[in-house]
Design an enzyme around this catalytic site. Structure first.
Site, PDB file in Angstrom:
ATOM      1  N   CYS A 195      90.730  57.268  31.895  1.00  0.00           N
ATOM      2  CA  CYS A 195      90.513  55.912  31.898  1.00  0.00           C
ATOM      3  C   CYS A 195      91.869  55.287  31.051  1.00  0.00           C
ATOM      4  O   CYS A 195      92.970  55.333  31.487  1.00  0.00           O
ATOM      5  CB  CYS A 195      89.263  55.362  31.306  1.00  0.00           C
ATOM      6  SG  CYS A 195      89.011  53.630  31.744  1.00  0.00           S
ATOM      7  N   HIS A 233      85.841  57.838  35.500  1.00  0.00           N
ATOM      8  CA  HIS A 233      85.473  58.477  34.261  1.00  0.00           C
ATOM      9  C   HIS A 233      84.642  59.725  35.036  1.00  0.00           C
ATOM     10  O   HIS A 233      83.311  59.659  35.298  1.00  0.00           O
ATOM     11  CB  HIS A 233      84.298  57.698  33.501  1.00  0.00           C
ATOM     12  CG  HIS A 233      85.002  56.758  32.767  1.00  0.00           C
ATOM     13  ND1 HIS A 233      85.227  57.061  31.340  1.00  0.00           N
ATOM     14  CD2 HIS A 233      85.475  55.507  32.839  1.00  0.00           C
ATOM     15  CE1 HIS A 233      85.688  55.883  30.625  1.00  0.00           C
ATOM     16  NE2 HIS A 233      86.056  55.133  31.713  1.00  0.00           N
ATOM     17  N   GLU A 253      83.628  62.311  33.570  1.00  0.00           N
ATOM     18  CA  GLU A 253      82.623  63.003  32.441  1.00  0.00           C
ATOM     19  C   GLU A 253      81.301  62.391  32.534  1.00  0.00           C
ATOM     20  O   GLU A 253      80.305  62.775  32.175  1.00  0.00           O
ATOM     21  CB  GLU A 253      83.006  62.869  31.070  1.00  0.00           C
ATOM     22  CG  GLU A 253      83.035  61.406  30.498  1.00  0.00           C
ATOM     23  CD  GLU A 253      83.918  60.187  30.848  1.00  0.00           C
ATOM     24  OE1 GLU A 253      83.302  59.259  30.602  1.00  0.00           O
ATOM     25  OE2 GLU A 253      84.649  60.581  31.552  1.00  0.00           O
TER      26      GLU A 253
END
Length: 218
Positions: free
Chosen positions: A101, A197, A199
């Site tokens: 990001c 994102h 993760e």
């Protein structure tokens, strides 16, 4: 000493902090990690195997010679300066780097690109683990070699995007005219920035990205 992953945290005026999802994705591989502050003097490149840049606030547009947009916010120049120096050193030393990001944006700024300071419709209201749109992946890219797909679903938690791409980097994924990922043109070096994102999604495509990042370190 076994080499570790340097994770750069987010911050506000009082503290450093990091979403546990970043830790979860690294911890899965049983590799040491260290969460840094923003003091470049504390960095020992000889012991860093890889770098993970996390999300966070906006980058000071002075670093790409533009005036501040009215919706550009949460600027911390100390972090900007630290990450720009860290990235330039990591690139010279060919240290594998995964930037997420804001991380993708600071890669672009560090090497001479710029940022579109505000777009509408890309800050999802849903939980980060929910998909909101598709992206198209360039088949000639390292990202495609990693994921083995030309389109995947991602989330979207940002209001700024990469505009003019830095020298020695290429666009490897887009959603319409929005740049969703960039990577170093040298395919021998893992230096990848993604706007979404992974993760937080923690899906198979995201795991492939983290797996390849870790394998590049080992």
């Amino acid at each position: 000493m076994k080499k570790f992953i340097l994770i750069v945290p987010s911050n506000d005026s009082e503290k450093f902090f990091i979403n546990k999802n970043y830790i979860k994705n690294v911890r899965d591989f049983n590799i040491p990690y260290y969460i840094s502050d923003y003091n470049i003097k504390n960095i020992d490149y000889n012991n860093i195997g890889g770098i993970l840049l996390t999300g966070g606030g906006d980058i000071d547009p002075a670093f790409y010679n533009e005036k501040k947009h009215c919706k550009t916010n949460d600027i911390y120049i100390e972090r900007d300066m630290f990450e720009i120096t860290l990235l330039k050193d990591a690139f010279k030393r060919k240290i594998p780097t995964l930037a997420i990001c804001r991380g993708a944006q600071i890669i672009n700024v560090a090497f001479g690109g710029n940022i579109n300071q505000h777009i509408d419709g890309h800050m999802q209201k849903e939980d980060k683990s929910i998909y909101t749109h598709n992206i198209n992946i360039e088949k000639s890219s390292k990202l495609y070699d990693i994921i083995k797909k030309d389109s995947i679903k991602v989330n979207s938690i940002h209001h700024q995007v990469i505009d003019r791409v830095a020298k020695n980097f290429m666009v490897c994924a887009k959603c319409g005219n929005i740049i969703e990922a960039i990577e170093c043109t040298d395919k021998q070096l893992f230096f990848v920035g993604v706007q979404w994102h992974p993760e937080a999604l923690y899906d198979e495509d995201s795991k492939k990205i983290f797996t390849h990042f870790i394998q590049s370190i080992k």
